[in-house]
Design an enzyme around this catalytic site. Structure first.
Site, PDB file in Angstrom:
ATOM      1  N   LYS A 149       3.040  -3.299 -42.224  1.00 43.43           N
ATOM      2  CA  LYS A 149       3.128  -4.499 -41.392  1.00 43.43           C
ATOM      3  C   LYS A 149       1.732  -4.957 -41.008  1.00 43.43           C
ATOM      4  CE  LYS A 149       3.203  -2.327 -36.848  1.00 43.43           C
ATOM      5  NZ  LYS A 149       3.920  -2.125 -35.584  1.00 43.43           N
TER       6      LYS A 149
ATOM      7  N   ARG B 286      -0.058  -6.854 -37.789  1.00 40.19           N
ATOM      8  CA  ARG B 286       0.154  -7.311 -36.419  1.00 40.19           C
ATOM      9  C   ARG B 286      -0.688  -8.545 -36.123  1.00 40.19           C
ATOM     10  NH1 ARG B 286       2.493  -5.270 -32.088  1.00 40.19           N
ATOM     11  NH2 ARG B 286       2.860  -3.257 -33.097  1.00 40.19           N
TER      12      ARG B 286
ATOM     13  N   GLU C 139       0.839  -1.200   0.000  1.00 39.08           N
ATOM     14  CA  GLU C 139       0.000   0.000   0.000  1.00 39.08           C
ATOM     15  C   GLU C 139       0.874   1.250   0.000  1.00 39.08           C
ATOM     16  OE1 GLU C 139      -2.995   1.659   3.287  1.00 39.08           O
ATOM     17  OE2 GLU C 139      -3.514  -0.366   2.589  1.00 39.08           O
TER      18      GLU C 139
ATOM     19  N   GLN D 212      -3.986   0.897 -25.050  1.00 40.18           N
ATOM     20  CA  GLN D 212      -5.351   0.378 -24.910  1.00 40.18           C
ATOM     21  C   GLN D 212      -6.345   1.523 -25.127  1.00 40.18           C
ATOM     22  OE1 GLN D 212      -5.979  -2.498 -21.657  1.00 40.18           O
ATOM     23  NE2 GLN D 212      -3.791  -2.294 -21.200  1.00 40.18           N
TER      24      GLN D 212
ATOM     25  N   ASP E  95       5.153   1.834 -39.195  1.00 43.12           N
ATOM     26  CA  ASP E  95       3.782   1.403 -39.483  1.00 43.12           C
ATOM     27  C   ASP E  95       2.990   2.589 -40.018  1.00 43.12           C
ATOM     28  OD1 ASP E  95       3.077   2.974 -37.224  1.00 43.12           O
ATOM     29  OD2 ASP E  95       3.295   1.243 -35.903  1.00 43.12           O
TER      30      ASP E  95
ATOM     31  N   ALA F 245      11.017  -4.113 -28.750  1.00 42.51           N
ATOM     32  CA  ALA F 245      11.883  -3.784 -29.899  1.00 42.51           C
ATOM     33  C   ALA F 245      11.766  -4.778 -31.043  1.00 42.51           C
ATOM     34  CB  ALA F 245      13.345  -3.633 -29.468  1.00 42.51           C
TER      35      ALA F 245
ATOM     36  N   HIS G 234       0.669   7.635 -27.534  1.00 40.70           N
ATOM     37  CA  HIS G 234       0.660   6.555 -28.527  1.00 40.70           C
ATOM     38  C   HIS G 234      -0.452   6.764 -29.548  1.00 40.70           C
ATOM     39  CE1 HIS G 234       1.504   2.628 -30.158  1.00 40.70           C
ATOM     40  NE2 HIS G 234       0.249   2.253 -29.983  1.00 40.70           N
TER      41      HIS G 234
ATOM     42  N   ASP H  22       9.602   6.142 -34.011  1.00 35.37           N
ATOM     43  CA  ASP H  22       8.385   5.600 -33.414  1.00 35.37           C
ATOM     44  C   ASP H  22       8.126   6.350 -32.114  1.00 35.37           C
ATOM     45  OD1 ASP H  22       6.155   4.034 -33.208  1.00 35.37           O
ATOM     46  OD2 ASP H  22       7.216   2.121 -33.288  1.00 35.37           O
TER      47      ASP H  22
END
EC number: 2.7.6.1
Length: 322
Positions: free
Chosen positions: A196, A198, A41, A99, A173, A230, A132, A224
């Site tokens: 690419k 995935r 905690e 996400q 990408d 990597a 991201h 990137d």
């Protein structure tokens, strides 16, 4: 200029960067301690008055991701209860950013959850670098200042004469094309793209399919937002070398470098990987192929401009750091 009502606190993840930022601004780091009970905690103690102050917390949600996130939330709560005028979180690396959407049925959108948690805790403003997915800014109902690492990376290569038509900036990408185009604009080079596919059933892996653009006889500079294991960047570098590139350099804003990342980099065609210090790297990860440059000036100037209610737009231009 005096910044008597400006406070900067560091938690656990970026202490060295926070110290540099405080020194650049001309203030002392705020006094606080973070400790854990035996069961894990987290407890935060603020050891000076911050009543009526404009407070900035500098912390990335890098590994250990969940502990670092909880430290931020607990610190924000403590600052609000201690009557801080405003609380801004400087999160150079925003964890859980991958996400940002439902890629498959019944998946969470954890980036949105984290945004909700920060807002509910009482954060007034978020300052971050190279999300991201840029649309994460829209997950917040508070101001989000989204800085770019590309001007700093461009400065590194320009100072070494690595610009012009003999070089090609490469996106690993399709999602990184905007970032690659910005770096190519700064370096005055053409761009290429790695196409690419995935494997959604296997995390941290991707398959290089094709190279869009001419890289034969050129020095390639991959860019990137983050490098985790990597695998993607190493495969991209090898594909570029096989396509006739004379040399391959790589760059990223966030060096997560987990799992087999160092082996993948070491065994790839990458000659040098240039990273920013949004994430603290231990000495054992700073191998010969990796060079880290600091975002101290970028973060310091952003904090000053926010505090003085001045625009941040000059920080997006290469000339600011040239």
């Amino acid at each position: 200029m005096s910044y008597s009502n400006l406070k900067l606190f560091a938690l656990s993840s970026n202490k060295e960067l926070a110290e540099k930022v405080a020194k650049t601004i001309g203030i002392s780091l705020g006094k606080s301690t973070v400790r854990q009970f035996s069961d894990g905690e987290i407890q935060v103690n603020i050891e000076e008055s911050i009543r009526g102050n404009h407070v900035f917390i500098l912390q990335s949600t890098s590994s250990p991701v969940n502990d670092n996130l909880m430290e931020i939330l607990i610190m924000v709560d403590a600052l609000k209860r201690a009557s801080a005028e405003t609380v801004s979180v400087v999160m150079p690396y925003y964890g859980y950013a991958r996400q940002d959407r439902k890629a498959r049925s019944r998946e969470p959108i954890t980036s949105k959850l984290v945004a909700n948690m920060l807002a509910v805790a009482g954060v007034d403003r978020l300052l971050t670098v190279d999300l991201h997915a840029a649309q994460i800014q829209g997950f917040f109902d508070i101001p989000v200042d989204h800085l770019m690492g590309a001007p700093l990376i461009a400065d590194y290569f320009v100072r070494r004469g690595m610009c012009g038509s003999d070089y090609v900036v490469v996106s690993p990408d399709h999602g990184g094309v905007t970032r690659a185009r910005k770096l190519a604009q700064f370096l005055q080079t053409p761009i290429a793209i790695i196409d690419k596919r995935r494997n959604v059933n296997k995390m941290n892996t991707s398959e290089v399919m094709n190279i869009i653009g001419n890289v034969s006889g050129k020095t390639c500079i991959l860019i990137d937002d983050m490098i985790d294991t990597a695998g993607t960047i190493a495969h991209a570098a090898d594909a570029l070398a096989e396509a006739g590139a004379t040399a391959v350099y790589a760059s990223c804003t966030h060096p997560v470098l987990s799992g087999s990342a160092l082996d993948n980099i070491q065994n790839s065609a990458i000659e040098k990987l240039v990273v920013l210090d949004t994430i603290d790297l231990p000495e054992e990860k700073l191998i010969d192929k990796i060079e880290q440059i600091s975002i101290t000036d970028l973060i310091s100037e952003a904090i000053i401009r926010i505090h003085e209610k001045r625009p941040l737009s000059p920080l997006f231009e290469f000339t600011t750091f040239n």
